[in-house]
Write a protein that holds these residues in place. Structure first.
Motif, PDB file in Angstrom:
ATOM      1  N   ARG A  49      -3.221  -4.354   6.293  1.00 59.11           N
ATOM      2  CA  ARG A  49      -2.167  -3.526   6.809  1.00 59.11           C
ATOM      3  C   ARG A  49      -1.315  -2.979   5.718  1.00 59.11           C
ATOM      4  NH1 ARG A  49       0.750  -1.351  10.773  1.00 59.11           N
ATOM      5  NH2 ARG A  49       3.000  -1.591  10.750  1.00 59.11           N
ATOM      6  N   THR A  50      -1.021  -4.277   4.906  1.00 64.97           N
ATOM      7  CA  THR A  50      -0.334  -4.017   3.961  1.00 64.97           C
ATOM      8  C   THR A  50      -0.682  -2.979   2.519  1.00 64.97           C
ATOM      9  OG1 THR A  50       1.035  -6.096   4.241  1.00 64.97           O
ATOM     10  CG2 THR A  50       1.371  -4.996   1.973  1.00 64.97           C
ATOM     11  N   VAL A  51      -2.152  -3.263   2.281  1.00 63.24           N
ATOM     12  CA  VAL A  51      -2.851  -2.743   1.455  1.00 63.24           C
ATOM     13  C   VAL A  51      -2.931  -1.144   2.038  1.00 63.24           C
ATOM     14  CG1 VAL A  51      -5.256  -2.182   0.671  1.00 63.24           C
ATOM     15  CG2 VAL A  51      -4.356  -4.503   0.766  1.00 63.24           C
ATOM     16  N   TYR A  52      -3.166  -1.054   3.190  1.00 62.05           N
ATOM     17  CA  TYR A  52      -3.285   0.453   3.641  1.00 62.05           C
ATOM     18  C   TYR A  52      -1.747   1.046   3.476  1.00 62.05           C
ATOM     19  CZ  TYR A  52      -4.734   4.411   6.461  1.00 62.05           C
ATOM     20  OH  TYR A  52      -4.879   5.856   6.577  1.00 62.05           O
ATOM     21  N   GLN A  53      -0.734   0.476   3.934  1.00 60.08           N
ATOM     22  CA  GLN A  53       0.507   0.905   3.770  1.00 60.08           C
ATOM     23  C   GLN A  53       0.808   1.444   2.353  1.00 60.08           C
ATOM     24  OE1 GLN A  53       2.950  -1.637   5.871  1.00 60.08           O
ATOM     25  NE2 GLN A  53       2.961  -0.648   7.573  1.00 60.08           N
ATOM     26  N   ARG A  54       0.493   0.690   1.214  1.00 60.95           N
ATOM     27  CA  ARG A  54       0.840   0.571  -0.096  1.00 60.95           C
ATOM     28  C   ARG A  54      -0.119   1.781  -1.102  1.00 60.95           C
ATOM     29  NH1 ARG A  54       1.352   2.383  -4.268  1.00 60.95           N
ATOM     30  NH2 ARG A  54       1.740   1.254  -6.393  1.00 60.95           N
ATOM     31  N   PHE A  55      -1.466   1.658  -0.576  1.00 64.39           N
ATOM     32  CA  PHE A  55      -2.375   2.447  -1.246  1.00 64.39           C
ATOM     33  C   PHE A  55      -3.090   3.681  -0.334  1.00 64.39           C
ATOM     34  CE2 PHE A  55      -2.517  -1.462  -3.410  1.00 64.39           C
ATOM     35  CZ  PHE A  55      -1.947  -1.196  -4.534  1.00 64.39           C
ATOM     36  N   PHE A  56      -2.729   3.671   1.160  1.00 64.97           N
ATOM     37  CA  PHE A  56      -3.345   4.470   1.882  1.00 64.97           C
ATOM     38  C   PHE A  56      -4.659   4.588   1.980  1.00 64.97           C
ATOM     39  CE2 PHE A  56       0.477   7.869   0.974  1.00 64.97           C
ATOM     40  CZ  PHE A  56       1.362   6.761   1.299  1.00 64.97           C
ATOM     41  N   SER A  57      -5.446   3.424   1.800  1.00 62.86           N
ATOM     42  CA  SER A  57      -6.657   3.151   2.042  1.00 62.86           C
ATOM     43  C   SER A  57      -6.804   1.650   2.117  1.00 62.86           C
ATOM     44  CB  SER A  57      -7.608   3.704   1.003  1.00 62.86           C
ATOM     45  OG  SER A  57      -7.646   2.883  -0.382  1.00 62.86           O
ATOM     46  N   PHE A  58      -7.948   1.205   2.577  1.00 59.43           N
ATOM     47  CA  PHE A  58      -8.342  -0.418   2.488  1.00 59.43           C
ATOM     48  C   PHE A  58      -8.923  -0.826   1.475  1.00 59.43           C
ATOM     49  CE2 PHE A  58      -8.005   0.776   7.199  1.00 59.43           C
ATOM     50  CZ  PHE A  58      -6.838   0.069   7.566  1.00 59.43           C
ATOM     51  N   ARG A  59      -9.011   0.120   0.430  1.00 65.08           N
ATOM     52  CA  ARG A  59      -9.610  -0.275  -0.814  1.00 65.08           C
ATOM     53  C   ARG A  59      -8.759  -1.193  -1.734  1.00 65.08           C
ATOM     54  NH1 ARG A  59      -9.340   1.497  -5.711  1.00 65.08           N
ATOM     55  NH2 ARG A  59      -8.058   3.071  -5.396  1.00 65.08           N
ATOM     56  N   ARG A  60      -9.646  -2.299  -2.275  1.00 58.80           N
ATOM     57  CA  ARG A  60      -8.681  -3.047  -2.979  1.00 58.80           C
ATOM     58  C   ARG A  60      -8.564  -2.444  -4.470  1.00 58.80           C
ATOM     59  NH1 ARG A  60      -6.087  -7.094   0.006  1.00 58.80           N
ATOM     60  NH2 ARG A  60      -7.383  -7.056   1.990  1.00 58.80           N
ATOM     61  N   LEU A  61      -7.547  -3.173  -5.144  1.00 57.51           N
ATOM     62  CA  LEU A  61      -7.342  -2.872  -6.579  1.00 57.51           C
ATOM     63  C   LEU A  61      -8.432  -3.045  -7.549  1.00 57.51           C
ATOM     64  CD1 LEU A  61      -4.718  -1.686  -8.110  1.00 57.51           C
ATOM     65  CD2 LEU A  61      -4.445  -4.166  -8.626  1.00 57.51           C
ATOM     66  N   LEU A  62      -8.896  -2.128  -8.215  1.00 57.56           N
ATOM     67  CA  LEU A  62     -10.061  -2.030  -9.160  1.00 57.56           C
ATOM     68  C   LEU A  62      -9.503  -2.691 -10.478  1.00 57.56           C
ATOM     69  CD1 LEU A  62     -11.853   1.477  -8.694  1.00 57.56           C
ATOM     70  CD2 LEU A  62     -12.434  -0.796  -7.682  1.00 57.56           C
ATOM     71  N   PRO A  63     -10.388  -3.228 -11.234  1.00 55.93           N
ATOM     72  CA  PRO A  63      -9.735  -3.972 -12.478  1.00 55.93           C
ATOM     73  C   PRO A  63      -8.980  -2.928 -13.481  1.00 55.93           C
ATOM     74  CG  PRO A  63     -12.010  -5.005 -11.798  1.00 55.93           C
ATOM     75  CD  PRO A  63     -11.749  -3.848 -10.884  1.00 55.93           C
ATOM     76  N   GLU A  64      -9.747  -1.818 -13.610  1.00 55.76           N
ATOM     77  CA  GLU A  64      -9.157  -1.115 -14.486  1.00 55.76           C
ATOM     78  C   GLU A  64      -7.600  -0.336 -14.098  1.00 55.76           C
ATOM     79  OE1 GLU A  64     -12.595   1.492 -11.988  1.00 55.76           O
ATOM     80  OE2 GLU A  64     -12.242  -0.778 -13.172  1.00 55.76           O
TER      81      GLU A  64
END
Length: 192
Positions: A49-64
């Motif tokens: 839920r927090t990921v979605y609210q911050r990034f508007f998707s469920f995708r995790r942060l990429l290394p780049e």
């Protein structure tokens, strides 16, 4: 030379300690390039839920992306982090950043680890990143917030002077400036 001296100053920033509502102590400081793995770890700990609210998707942060977020110029792009020392290593529990937007404002992003939400840390990080922007001549900020993210909307309404708000496709685009008044000071966590 001036920019190099300024960057060196931020890399050496000892930060400031503050005590949250639950009595926990965190240190807030400028982000450093060596925070890259800690940013990745923070994002892995966030709830879906927090990921979605911050990034508007469920995708995790990429290394780049973590690399780009940890390496800022401390002027046009700036970030502050909140960290705790668990006795083994430093762990990031929150981050606030700004960067240039298409509208000529500085676009704000902020996330606090789930276990650290509701303790006043978000308000403090928001105030610190807005203050950092103002010190660099930035006075107009923007953020896109999902319409159902009530916590973020309350945070902005309570701590900023909102000048424009538009809604489209479940996202509220907000333009605001830093608000300095006694009400804001009363909500700040105690510094130590």
């Amino acid at each position: 030379m001036g920019m190099a001296v300024e960057i060196a100053r931020y890399l050496a920033d000892p930060g400031q300690h503050l005590t949250l509502r639950n009595g926990a102590s965190v240190r807030v400081r400028s982000i450093r390039p060596d925070d890259e793995p800690r940013l990745m770890a923070l994002c892995r700990r966030l709830s879906p839920r927090t990921v979605y609210q911050r990034f508007f998707s469920f995708r995790r942060l990429l290394p780049e992306e973590a690399h780009a977020f940890a390496n800022v110029d401390y002027h046009r792009r700036m970030a502050v982090v909140a960290e705790v020392d668990d006795g083994q290593e430093l762990e990031l529990v929150g981050v606030a950043r700004y960067g240039p937007s298409d509208e000529g404002t500085a676009d704000i992003g902020l996330v606090v680890a789930d276990a650290w939400q509701g303790l006043g840390l978000g308000s403090f990080l928001l105030e610190e990143i807005l203050r950092a922007g103002e010190q660099r001549g930035i006075h107009e900020f923007s953020a896109d917030v999902l319409t159902d993210n009530r916590r973020a909307l309350r945070l902005l309404a309570r701590n900023t002077a909102i000048t424009r708000r538009t809604v489209a496709s479940g996202v509220i685009s907000i333009v605001f400036s830093r608000r300095v008044d006694t009400a804001l000071e009363a909500t700040r966590p105690e510094r130590s």
